[in-house]
Scaffold this motif. Structure first.
Motif, PDB file in Angstrom:
ATOM      1  N   ILE A 110      12.614 -17.230   2.589  1.00 18.26           N
ATOM      2  CA  ILE A 110      13.949 -16.736   2.240  1.00 18.26           C
ATOM      3  C   ILE A 110      13.877 -15.254   1.880  1.00 18.26           C
ATOM      4  CG2 ILE A 110      15.863 -16.911   0.590  1.00 18.26           C
ATOM      5  CD1 ILE A 110      15.036 -19.925   0.305  1.00 18.26           C
ATOM      6  N   ALA A 111      12.846 -14.884   1.129  1.00 18.33           N
ATOM      7  CA  ALA A 111      12.718 -13.491   0.677  1.00 18.33           C
ATOM      8  C   ALA A 111      12.540 -12.537   1.852  1.00 18.33           C
ATOM      9  CB  ALA A 111      11.544 -13.364  -0.298  1.00 18.33           C
ATOM     10  N   TYR A 112      11.670 -12.892   2.800  1.00 24.52           N
ATOM     11  CA  TYR A 112      11.478 -11.924   3.881  1.00 24.52           C
ATOM     12  C   TYR A 112      12.644 -11.931   4.860  1.00 24.52           C
ATOM     13  CZ  TYR A 112       9.774 -14.423   8.155  1.00 24.52           C
ATOM     14  OH  TYR A 112       9.650 -15.153   9.308  1.00 24.52           O
ATOM     15  N   LEU A 113      13.427 -13.014   4.882  1.00 25.16           N
ATOM     16  CA  LEU A 113      14.625 -13.023   5.726  1.00 25.16           C
ATOM     17  C   LEU A 113      15.711 -12.113   5.157  1.00 25.16           C
ATOM     18  CD1 LEU A 113      14.825 -16.807   6.694  1.00 25.16           C
ATOM     19  CD2 LEU A 113      14.454 -14.888   8.250  1.00 25.16           C
ATOM     20  N   VAL A 337      11.660 -10.003  -3.385  1.00 32.22           N
ATOM     21  CA  VAL A 337      12.304  -8.831  -2.773  1.00 32.22           C
ATOM     22  C   VAL A 337      11.868  -7.562  -3.482  1.00 32.22           C
ATOM     23  CG1 VAL A 337      14.517  -7.646  -2.518  1.00 32.22           C
ATOM     24  CG2 VAL A 337      14.295 -10.026  -1.783  1.00 32.22           C
ATOM     25  N   PHE A 338      11.748  -7.614  -4.800  1.00 31.34           N
ATOM     26  CA  PHE A 338      11.330  -6.438  -5.554  1.00 31.34           C
ATOM     27  C   PHE A 338       9.867  -6.074  -5.302  1.00 31.34           C
ATOM     28  CE2 PHE A 338      15.150  -6.851  -8.296  1.00 31.34           C
ATOM     29  CZ  PHE A 338      15.526  -5.509  -8.315  1.00 31.34           C
ATOM     30  N   LEU A 339       9.076  -7.020  -4.792  1.00 28.29           N
ATOM     31  CA  LEU A 339       7.695  -6.688  -4.424  1.00 28.29           C
ATOM     32  C   LEU A 339       7.663  -5.672  -3.289  1.00 28.29           C
ATOM     33  CD1 LEU A 339       5.720 -10.073  -4.444  1.00 28.29           C
ATOM     34  CD2 LEU A 339       5.504  -8.166  -6.039  1.00 28.29           C
ATOM     35  N   ASN A 340       8.675  -5.754  -2.413  1.00 29.78           N
ATOM     36  CA  ASN A 340       8.822  -4.793  -1.308  1.00 29.78           C
ATOM     37  C   ASN A 340       7.574  -4.757  -0.411  1.00 29.78           C
ATOM     38  OD1 ASN A 340      10.320  -2.908   0.159  1.00 29.78           O
ATOM     39  ND2 ASN A 340       9.397  -1.176  -0.920  1.00 29.78           N
ATOM     40  N   ASP A 341       7.010  -5.929  -0.139  1.00 27.69           N
ATOM     41  CA  ASP A 341       5.831  -6.033   0.727  1.00 27.69           C
ATOM     42  C   ASP A 341       5.995  -7.260   1.613  1.00 27.69           C
ATOM     43  OD1 ASP A 341       3.373  -6.175   1.962  1.00 27.69           O
ATOM     44  OD2 ASP A 341       2.218  -5.769   0.143  1.00 27.69           O
ATOM     45  N   THR A 342       6.692  -7.071   2.735  1.00 27.12           N
ATOM     46  CA  THR A 342       7.017  -8.190   3.613  1.00 27.12           C
ATOM     47  C   THR A 342       5.772  -8.888   4.142  1.00 27.12           C
ATOM     48  OG1 THR A 342       9.066  -7.108   4.292  1.00 27.12           O
ATOM     49  CG2 THR A 342       8.243  -8.858   5.710  1.00 27.12           C
ATOM     50  N   THR A 343       4.755  -8.120   4.539  1.00 24.70           N
ATOM     51  CA  THR A 343       3.542  -8.723   5.088  1.00 24.70           C
ATOM     52  C   THR A 343       2.859  -9.626   4.069  1.00 24.70           C
ATOM     53  OG1 THR A 343       3.195  -6.833   6.556  1.00 24.70           O
ATOM     54  CG2 THR A 343       1.299  -8.255   6.139  1.00 24.70           C
ATOM     55  N   PHE A 344       2.807  -9.201   2.811  1.00 22.26           N
ATOM     56  CA  PHE A 344       2.198 -10.009   1.756  1.00 22.26           C
ATOM     57  C   PHE A 344       2.997 -11.293   1.536  1.00 22.26           C
ATOM     58  CE2 PHE A 344       1.729 -11.015  -2.846  1.00 22.26           C
ATOM     59  CZ  PHE A 344       0.372 -11.326  -2.838  1.00 22.26           C
ATOM     60  N   VAL A 345       4.317 -11.177   1.500  1.00 18.93           N
ATOM     61  CA  VAL A 345       5.180 -12.346   1.291  1.00 18.93           C
ATOM     62  C   VAL A 345       5.010 -13.343   2.439  1.00 18.93           C
ATOM     63  CG1 VAL A 345       7.576 -13.125   1.172  1.00 18.93           C
ATOM     64  CG2 VAL A 345       6.856 -11.116  -0.133  1.00 18.93           C
ATOM     65  N   VAL A 346       5.009 -12.833   3.673  1.00 23.47           N
ATOM     66  CA  VAL A 346       4.836 -13.709   4.838  1.00 23.47           C
ATOM     67  C   VAL A 346       3.470 -14.382   4.804  1.00 23.47           C
ATOM     68  CG1 VAL A 346       4.623 -13.749   7.351  1.00 23.47           C
ATOM     69  CG2 VAL A 346       6.449 -12.434   6.282  1.00 23.47           C
ATOM     70  N   SER A 347       2.452 -13.654   4.376  1.00 28.11           N
ATOM     71  CA  SER A 347       1.108 -14.226   4.318  1.00 28.11           C
ATOM     72  C   SER A 347       1.026 -15.363   3.310  1.00 28.11           C
ATOM     73  CB  SER A 347       0.083 -13.130   3.969  1.00 28.11           C
ATOM     74  OG  SER A 347       0.028 -12.151   4.985  1.00 28.11           O
ATOM     75  N   ILE A 348       1.704 -15.214   2.166  1.00 29.34           N
ATOM     76  CA  ILE A 348       1.745 -16.306   1.187  1.00 29.34           C
ATOM     77  C   ILE A 348       2.417 -17.533   1.804  1.00 29.34           C
ATOM     78  CG2 ILE A 348       2.691 -17.072  -1.021  1.00 29.34           C
ATOM     79  CD1 ILE A 348       2.484 -14.199  -1.990  1.00 29.34           C
TER      80      ILE A 348
END
Length: 471
Positions: A110-113, A337-348
């Motif tokens: 949801i976050a990276y979307l 969203v506040f992490l602002n690191d899409t690749t990291f979020v997707v990897s999790i």
């Protein structure tokens, strides 16, 4: 793949109401979102023209895992999610870990979307507003939608899925006609290793089919419908992904931004192509986020019904909206969203999904060793295909960043600790009863949305006989 014959349903038990079209629509709608509008550009940046192979590798690994899901989920009891049989085959603890991992997967997706939504909307339509602000607004909108009328959302979702697929097909066909062999022969940015790194990142691009597994026990003729819906979802999504990547390669761009598909469309289709594809991206990512909220909330309700998580997480409004679960997803999304690191979020998200795939594939292998007992789908070669699925899924972990691996394992382990703590406590019978009643009546938000999509038929709640909590 063969399917065991099934006996006629008991006259006292009404048939489930969710059909093939609804299942595929939800599967494709959940799958084709950030996996194409966000990750395709990232994949090309890592693997160049080899991104086509990356999508194929990720798709083949997921197809192996999907076969395991099919043989497990088609053994679900009426009204039970497709993860339920894992508890019978392995243990209730491992069933919970699978459900928890997919809840984590949905929450992070949801976050990276919404991040992707903010990128496209800000780049092409509202440049004066920051992408972070737009992503947060999207989070609020999706959260509010899931506290409102499910039927209205479901009708809108059907149109959104059709529009985004039509525009992506238009872009893919247009781009492929412009593709030159020289574009496919350029050196790979990170060599052969980049292909496998991109494949590991793309694993989550195919996980949308698990929304079908969520409702496997409430599907009409599940032993035929569920396998067809899962395989059709993977096939349609894979074709869209490959067409999109080839069209993007035809643009000649070697380094894409977060709005890479629209970047390519501006070159391939002309100046009008960028905004058109950006419009499709905004619709797609917002609808994908909504579908993931529906799917994750469904999992949470079922965990509450089994007594696996604190019952407060299943609390609902008077109109049967699981507001605590939805608000929790909103909070998780804001933090990510506040992490602002899409690749990291997707990897999790990938770590959680891979762990779930491994466990389900182990359960399928156990069924294979036992000669496929019970009613449900069977696979040729006994446990061989599920064992290959375990190995293929596990092999994806080595290509992910260590920080994402550690975070994913810790969050999954946190769920296991929560499960063990919950089963040493008592209480919350009222919330568990409400969750069980909603599941039995096919009256969860996901089920209401799925029934609304049945063309030409009247939506309604059909009650199954009551069953004990935790069934």
């Amino acid at each position: 793949m063969a399917t065991a014959a099934s006996s006629s349903p008991q006259a006292s038990r009404p048939k489930a109401q969710i059909g093939l079209i609804s299942c595929v629509a939800f599967g494709v709608g959940t799958t084709v979102g950030g996996g194409v509008f966000t990750l395709s550009g990232t994949a090309i940046n890592i693997a160049g023209s080899g991104a086509v192979l990356s999508y194929i590798i990720a798709g083949l690994v997921m197809a192996l895992c999907a076969l395991s899901f099919i043989v497990v989920s088609t053994r679900a009891k009426d009204g039970e999610s497709g993860y339920g049989p894992v508890g019978d085959i392995l243990s209730p603890f491992w069933r919970f870990v699978v459900m928890w991992a997919f809840y984590l997967n949905g929450a992070t997706i949801i976050a990276y979307l919404v991040d992707s939504f903010g990128d496209y909307l800000g780049e092409y339509f509202l440049p004066a507003i920051g992408t972070l602000t737009l992503a947060l607004v999207a989070t609020v909108v999706v959260t509010a939608l899931n506290l409102g009328p499910t039927a209205l959302v479901a009708k809108a979702e059907t149109w959104i899925v059709g529009i985004k697929l039509a525009l992506l097909v238009l872009f893919a066909v247009w781009g492929i006609t412009e593709l030159k062999p020289a574009e496919l022969e350029r050196p790979l940015p990170e060599g052969t290793g980049g292909i496998f790194s991109a494949a590991a990142l793309l694993f989550t691009a195919y996980t949308g089919f698990n929304v079908i597994t969520n409702m496997a026990g409430s599907v009409k003729n599940p032993r035929k419908t569920v396998p067809r819906a899962i395989l059709l979802t993977l096939l349609v999504s894979g074709v869209i992904y490959l067409g999109t990547v080839l069209a993007m390669t035809a643009s000649g761009i070697t380094a894409f931004s977060a709005t890479g598909v629209s970047q390519a469309a501006e070159i391939v289709m002309g100046s009008w192509g960028g905004p058109l594809v950006a419009f499709a991206a905004c619709l797609s990512t917002l609808s994908g986020a909504n579908a993931n909220v529906l799917g994750a909330s469904e999992i949470m309700l079922r965990m509450v019904a089994r007594g696996d998580v604190p019952p407060a997480l299943g609390r609902q409004t008077n109109h049967n909206h699981p507001y605590v679960s939805v608000l929790l997803l909103g909070v998780i999304t804001v933090v990510l969203v506040f992490l602002n690191d899409t690749t990291f979020v997707v990897s999790i998200a990938n770590v959680a999904a891979i762990l779930a795939m491994i466990i389900v594939s182990v359960a399928a292998a156990v069924l294979g060793f036992r000669k496929w007992p019970g009613k449900g789908a069977r696979l040729p070669l006994g446990p061989v295909i599920p064992i290959l699925a375990v190995l293929a899924a596990a092999s994806q972990l080595v290509s992910l960043a260590p920080a994402a691996l550690i975070t994913g394992f810790l969050l999954t382990g946190l769920g296991g600790a929560l499960y063990l703590a919950r089963h040493n406590q008592r209480g919350g019978a009222g919330d568990r009863a409400d969750a069980n009643r909603q599941i039995d009546d096919l009256n969860t938000p996901l089920m209401r949305a799925a029934k609304t999509r049945r063309a030409g038929r009247t939506a309604g709640a059909h009650r199954f006989p009551s069953r004990p909590a935790g069934s």
